[in-house]
Scaffold this motif. Structure first.
Motif, short mmCIF file in Angstrom:
data_model
loop_
_atom_site.label_atom_id
_atom_site.label_comp_id
_atom_site.label_asym_id
_atom_site.label_seq_id
_atom_site.Cartn_x
_atom_site.Cartn_y
_atom_site.Cartn_z
N TYR A 31 1.15 -1.41 -0.04
CA TYR A 31 -0.08 -0.33 -0.37
C TYR A 31 0.85 1.26 -0.20
N GLU A 32 2.06 1.05 0.61
CA GLU A 32 2.82 2.31 0.60
C GLU A 32 3.35 2.75 -0.65
N ASP A 33 3.83 1.77 -1.46
CA ASP A 33 4.09 1.48 -2.85
C ASP A 33 3.36 2.57 -3.26
N THR A 54 -5.26 5.71 9.84
CA THR A 54 -6.01 6.16 9.47
C THR A 54 -7.15 5.19 7.83
N ARG A 55 -6.06 5.96 7.02
CA ARG A 55 -5.33 5.36 5.60
C ARG A 55 -5.87 3.92 5.96
N LEU A 56 -5.16 3.32 6.67
CA LEU A 56 -4.58 2.32 6.35
C LEU A 56 -6.79 1.32 6.64
N ASN A 57 -6.74 2.22 7.93
CA ASN A 57 -7.66 1.34 8.32
C ASN A 57 -9.10 1.70 7.00
N LEU A 58 -8.97 2.29 6.45
CA LEU A 58 -9.67 2.42 4.86
C LEU A 58 -9.82 2.03 4.28
N ILE A 59 -8.32 1.48 3.71
CA ILE A 59 -8.59 0.46 2.16
C ILE A 59 -8.51 -0.69 3.01
N LEU A 60 -8.24 -0.88 4.38
CA LEU A 60 -8.87 -2.34 4.55
C LEU A 60 -10.60 -2.65 4.83
N ARG A 61 -11.18 -1.55 4.42
CA ARG A 61 -12.81 -1.52 4.71
C ARG A 61 -13.13 -1.80 3.19
N PRO A 68 -12.02 -2.12 -5.60
CA PRO A 68 -10.57 -2.05 -6.40
C PRO A 68 -9.89 -0.85 -6.00
N LEU A 69 -8.58 -0.86 -5.52
CA LEU A 69 -7.68 0.31 -4.56
C LEU A 69 -8.22 1.43 -5.51
N GLU A 70 -8.32 0.86 -7.30
CA GLU A 70 -7.57 2.47 -7.65
C GLU A 70 -8.96 3.44 -6.59
N GLU A 71 -10.39 3.14 -7.10
CA GLU A 71 -11.74 3.56 -6.19
C GLU A 71 -11.56 3.72 -4.61
N ILE A 72 -10.77 3.01 -4.14
CA ILE A 72 -9.98 2.81 -2.13
C ILE A 72 -9.33 4.30 -2.79
N ARG A 73 -8.50 5.10 -3.36
CA ARG A 73 -7.12 5.47 -3.67
C ARG A 73 -8.08 7.00 -3.84
N THR A 74 -9.07 6.79 -4.64
CA THR A 74 -10.16 7.88 -5.49
C THR A 74 -10.85 8.63 -4.14
N TYR A 79 -11.03 12.96 0.21
CA TYR A 79 -10.42 13.62 2.03
C TYR A 79 -9.38 14.69 2.37
N ASP A 80 -8.39 14.12 1.01
CA ASP A 80 -7.90 15.64 1.61
C ASP A 80 -7.91 16.61 0.78
N ARG A 81 -8.57 16.84 -0.35
CA ARG A 81 -9.42 17.86 -1.07
C ARG A 81 -9.57 18.79 -0.74
N PRO A 82 -9.28 20.18 -0.34
CA PRO A 82 -10.52 21.42 -0.16
C PRO A 82 -11.76 21.07 0.17
N ARG A 83 -12.21 20.50 -0.39
CA ARG A 83 -14.18 20.57 -0.52
C ARG A 83 -14.07 18.68 0.57
N GLY A 84 -12.73 18.81 0.37
CA GLY A 84 -12.86 16.89 1.40
C GLY A 84 -14.49 16.41 1.59
N LYS A 85 -14.22 16.84 3.29
CA LYS A 85 -15.51 15.69 2.97
C LYS A 85 -16.85 15.46 2.43
N ALA A 86 -17.43 16.23 1.74
CA ALA A 86 -18.61 16.99 1.36
C ALA A 86 -18.48 15.53 0.34
N SER A 87 -18.05 16.28 -0.46
CA SER A 87 -17.49 15.62 -2.13
C SER A 87 -16.85 14.15 -1.96
#
Length: 132
Positions: A31-33, A54-61, A68-74, A79-87
Motif C-alpha cells: 500500500y505504501e508502494d 486511518t488511511r490503512l483502516n479505510l483501505i482495508l474496509r 478496487p484499490l483505484e476506487e479506494i485511492r480516489t 478526503y485530503d482535498r479542500p472540499r474534502g468531506k462533502a465531495s
C-alpha cells in the motif's frame, strides 16, 4: 494546553500497524508502494502516524466491501482535498450504490445457482433410487 507536534504525537512501527490490522508487513509495504499510505522515514525505519493508520483502516474496509484499490485511492484522496468531506461523501455514496447493485446481482445469481444445484441433486437422487 499545547497540541503535540508531528514529532511528539504517538507513532507506530510497521510491525505494530501490521499486527493491529491483521495484515502482513508486505501488505503494508504494498500500500505504501502504491502511494495509498506514506509513512515517515527515519533512515530505513518506517514511522506510521495517526493519518497512516486511518488511511490503512479505510483501505482495508474498502477491500472488505469489494472496492478496487483505484476506487479506494480516489475516495481517500478526496478526503485530503479542500472540499474534502462533502465531495468524498458524494463520491462514496455513488460508489455504494454501484457496489450494492453489483452485490445484489451476485446474490440473485448465487440464489439461482443454488436452486439449480438443488434441482439437479434432487433428480440425481431420484435416478439413484430407481437404480437401487
Amino acid at each position: 494546553m499545547t497540541t503535540p507536534t508531528r514529532q511528539q504525537e504517538r507513532t507506530w512501527t510497521i510491525r505494530e500497524v501490521a499486527h493491529e490490522f491483521g495484515v502482513t508487513h508486505r501488505t503494508v509495504r504494498h500500500y505504501e508502494d502504491l502511494g495509498l499510505i506514506s509513512p515517515e522515514r527515519r533512515g530505513t525505519t518506517r514511522v506510521y502516524h495517526r493519518r497512516d493508520r486511518t488511511r490503512l483502516n479505510l483501505i482495508l474496509r474498502g477491500k472488505r466491501l469489494g472496492f478496487p484499490l483505484e476506487e479506494i485511492r480516489t475516495i481517500i484522496d478526496l478526503y485530503d482535498r479542500p472540499r474534502g468531506k462533502a465531495s468524498q461523501l458524494e463520491y462514496v455514496l455513488d460508489q455504494i450504490d454501484e457496489r450494492r447493485a453489483d452485490l445484489e446481482q451476485r446474490r440473485r445469481d448465487i440464489e439461482d445457482a443454488l436452486f439449480e444445484l438443488g434441482e439437479f441433486e434432487r433428480r440425481c437422487r431420484e435416478d439413484l433410487s430407481r437404480l437401487g
